[in-house]
Enzyme design. Sequence first.
Site: not given
Length: 158
Positions: A123-125
């Site tokens: 989850p880089c978001h």
Amino acid sequence: MISTIYDSPVGPLTLISNGAALEHLEFENPRYAYAPAPAGKDKILDETRRQLDKYFAGKLKEFDLPLAPQGTAFQKRVWQALLTIPYGATRTYGQQAAVIGQPKASRAVGLANGRNPISIIVPCHRVIGSTGSLTGYGGGMERKKYLLDLEQGERLIR
């Protein structure tokens, strides 16, 4: 390597499996495209689709998939640290740099996030700017906002 297209609320996603693990989840028109793989089916792709369905329905908070992202040792450390950010939470690039033991490496962390080959699942978001602003997302800012809103219960697909 085999691939499939998953039609998601944030657009078509290309999923690529090596038969034992998911290696790639790519948005349409990616900044860093990976080599195409022939279309096919396997248990990894099927399970990824099933878990993405639950995630987009607001019923899955943590993915449980074998992952095999390809990158440098530093990138892999950054991506591993992304997996520790809880669903619905955010961290700054500086906080992520501290998590990997390199508190002055926030820019390098940002660059590694930008090369994350398994977006959404890794989850880089969930990484934001130091002021709380939504910055830098390879999938585009609209998708980043959508995913963060989804995780905070503001965009549930019925």
